[in-house]
Design a protein around this motif. Structure first.
Motif, mmCIF file in Angstrom:
data_model
loop_
_atom_site.group_PDB
_atom_site.id
_atom_site.type_symbol
_atom_site.label_atom_id
_atom_site.label_comp_id
_atom_site.label_asym_id
_atom_site.label_seq_id
_atom_site.Cartn_x
_atom_site.Cartn_y
_atom_site.Cartn_z
ATOM 1 N N GLU A 129 0.847 -1.185 0.000
ATOM 2 C CA GLU A 129 0.000 0.000 0.000
ATOM 3 C C GLU A 129 0.888 1.242 0.000
ATOM 4 O OE1 GLU A 129 -3.981 1.424 2.384
ATOM 5 O OE2 GLU A 129 -2.431 0.406 3.527
ATOM 6 N N ASP A 184 -2.067 6.165 -0.735
ATOM 7 C CA ASP A 184 -3.260 5.379 -0.411
ATOM 8 C C ASP A 184 -3.577 5.449 1.080
ATOM 9 O OD1 ASP A 184 -3.473 4.582 -3.067
ATOM 10 O OD2 ASP A 184 -2.424 2.672 -2.733
ATOM 11 N N ARG A 235 -6.864 7.269 2.732
ATOM 12 C CA ARG A 235 -7.774 6.527 3.607
ATOM 13 C C ARG A 235 -7.931 7.217 4.957
ATOM 14 N NH1 ARG A 235 -5.749 2.959 6.712
ATOM 15 N NH2 ARG A 235 -4.114 2.264 5.301
#
Length: 184
Positions: free
Chosen positions: A23, A27, A31
């Motif tokens: 990840e 990202d 989030r």
């Protein structure tokens, strides 16, 4: 894509929020700071937003989180899946954990099973606690560990070591996935 420079503690916090191997930092930040239905172009700042203080909990990473992330960063470059012998993987992972948790690592000396002591500061101590223990030195340390266990037992011992070092639940699961992905 833009680049920014951030302090090490902030980087380690962001890295500690990883949920999936591979990840990206973008990202993770997306989030953490953006609602799932928002896109950068759809964010509108009102006058109230400019004036109202944000009620955001402190995102200071703990020392344990930083150390755990340092372990993952080092493990990432090791290509553990290319090491065919689980005992060699096991020793490498323990060595890296020791390297980043030297102040806490002595706590593993209390780990034991019904009939065996798992860790000691000498080979002889482990040899005295049971037959076929096959003690090996944790590289880069003064600690010895029994190695004559199956992979499932090594996984359980690794979970206990990680917990003792202060890894949280998701970090422990991530560590096991890195150590023995074929056993998950």
């Amino acid at each position: 894509m833009k680049s920014i420079q951030i302090d090490d503690d902030l980087y380690h916090f962001i890295a500690s929020q990883t949920q999936d191997i591979g990840e990206s930092a973008s990202d993770i930040l997306r989030r953490l700071v953006m609602p799932s239905d928002s896109k950068p172009s759809s964010i509108k700042i009102t006058e109230a937003d400019k004036v109202a203080p944000l009620d955001v909990p402190s995102a200071e990473p703990t020392q344990g989180q930083c150390q755990a992330m340092a372990v993952f960063e080092e493990l990432q470059g090791q290509q553990l899946e290319a090491i065919p012998k689980m005992v060699e993987r096991w020793l490498l992972v323990l060595s890296i954990i020791h390297k980043h948790h030297q102040g806490l690592f002595s706590k593993v000396l209390g780990m034991s099973g019904r009939n065996r002591t798992y860790f000691a500061t000498s080979k002889e101590t482990l040899l005295e606690t049971g037959s076929s223990t096959n003690p090996k030195n944790v590289p880069g340390s003064d600690y010895w560990v029994i190695t004559n266990n199956n992979t499932v037992k090594k996984i359980n011992m690794l979970k206990e070591v990680a917990h003792t070092m202060g890894f949280d639940g998701p970090q422990i699961e991530r560590l096991i996935a890195v150590f023995a992905p074929e056993h998950i």
